[in-house]
Write an enzyme that holds these catalytic residues in place. Sequence first.
Site, PDB file in Angstrom:
ATOM      1  N   THR A   1      -0.894   7.675  -1.113  1.00  0.00           N
ATOM      2  CA  THR A   1      -2.186   7.583  -1.801  1.00  0.00           C
ATOM      3  C   THR A   1      -3.117   6.540  -1.186  1.00  0.00           C
ATOM      4  O   THR A   1      -4.315   6.542  -1.457  1.00  0.00           O
ATOM      5  CB  THR A   1      -1.979   7.215  -3.281  1.00  0.00           C
ATOM      6  OG1 THR A   1      -1.421   5.888  -3.361  1.00  0.00           O
ATOM      7  CG2 THR A   1      -1.037   8.194  -3.957  1.00  0.00           C
TER       8      THR A   1
ATOM      9  N   ASP B   1       3.858  -7.423  10.028  1.00  0.00           N
ATOM     10  CA  ASP B   1       4.897  -7.187  11.034  1.00  0.00           C
ATOM     11  C   ASP B   1       4.786  -8.165  12.184  1.00  0.00           C
ATOM     12  O   ASP B   1       5.794  -8.660  12.707  1.00  0.00           O
ATOM     13  CB  ASP B   1       4.810  -5.756  11.555  1.00  0.00           C
ATOM     14  CG  ASP B   1       5.361  -4.733  10.574  1.00  0.00           C
ATOM     15  OD1 ASP B   1       6.153  -5.123   9.690  1.00  0.00           O
ATOM     16  OD2 ASP B   1       4.983  -3.549  10.678  1.00  0.00           O
TER      17      ASP B   1
ATOM     18  N   ASP C   1      -0.394  -4.246  12.443  1.00  0.00           N
ATOM     19  CA  ASP C   1       0.083  -4.684  11.125  1.00  0.00           C
ATOM     20  C   ASP C   1       0.307  -6.191  11.160  1.00  0.00           C
ATOM     21  O   ASP C   1       1.232  -6.675  11.821  1.00  0.00           O
ATOM     22  CB  ASP C   1       1.384  -3.949  10.773  1.00  0.00           C
ATOM     23  CG  ASP C   1       1.823  -4.220   9.338  1.00  0.00           C
ATOM     24  OD1 ASP C   1       2.098  -5.396   9.021  1.00  0.00           O
ATOM     25  OD2 ASP C   1       1.881  -3.271   8.539  1.00  0.00           O
TER      26      ASP C   1
ATOM     27  N   ARG D   1       0.835  -1.200   0.000  1.00  0.00           N
ATOM     28  CA  ARG D   1       0.000   0.000   0.000  1.00  0.00           C
ATOM     29  C   ARG D   1       0.866   1.244   0.000  1.00  0.00           C
ATOM     30  O   ARG D   1       1.721   1.409   0.864  1.00  0.00           O
ATOM     31  CB  ARG D   1      -0.937   0.013   1.214  1.00  0.00           C
ATOM     32  CG  ARG D   1      -1.904   1.187   1.190  1.00  0.00           C
ATOM     33  CD  ARG D   1      -2.988   1.043   2.232  1.00  0.00           C
ATOM     34  NE  ARG D   1      -2.469   1.118   3.596  1.00  0.00           N
ATOM     35  CZ  ARG D   1      -3.248   1.111   4.675  1.00  0.00           C
ATOM     36  NH1 ARG D   1      -4.545   0.979   4.544  1.00  0.00           N
ATOM     37  NH2 ARG D   1      -2.718   1.186   5.872  1.00  0.00           N
TER      38      ARG D   1
END
Length: 209
Positions: free
Chosen positions: A108, A203, A200, A104
Amino acid sequence: MSKVVTFDHPLIQHKTTILRQTSTTNKEFRELVEEITMLMCYESLRDLPLEDVEIETPIKKTTQKMIKGKDIAIVPILRAGLGMVSGMLRLVPTAKVGHIGMYRDEVTMQPCEYYCKLPADINQRLVVVVDPMLATGGSAIDAIGQIKSYGATNIKFLCLIAAPEGINALSKAHPDIEIFCANVDEGLNDKCYIVPGLGDAGDRIFGTK
């Protein structure tokens, strides 16, 4: 609109709660992702077609049921989706595995594809796309679009945690697929993270943060 299934099984709910906790170690997180995926896989493949086959037991010949057609294809969205593959393969060990790499853009918030490798006969298989998180839905929409460009028509999407925004976006973009979630959360924050979420997933699976 897509068929959306949210699992209310006590084991899935219990394990997902532990998954969310900040005190859960990377090792525990990986194990829980595998366990939850395996439970979800069992339920999401309930409609696999069967056919009669003749076999021989130590006692006699008999006609019994086996899964009809080719095995499924599992396609994780890299990198976090890799954590769900082992749980799927525990139940469907002969499945083929493709890979789609997405990240990602932090500015944006749009998905960017950097890798795609799929089984050559993916158009003949049930395809199960896996990714722990369904946030905005952008990565899942693009990944499924890529898979469809190879001729696949029978597609399911499995995630652990989903935001309503992601479900709505994916349902509108691909109304013909089924979406399976362990939990649907409150929504997205201003950084497009799922709330309350679990952080996340990549992670926490790979210990990179």
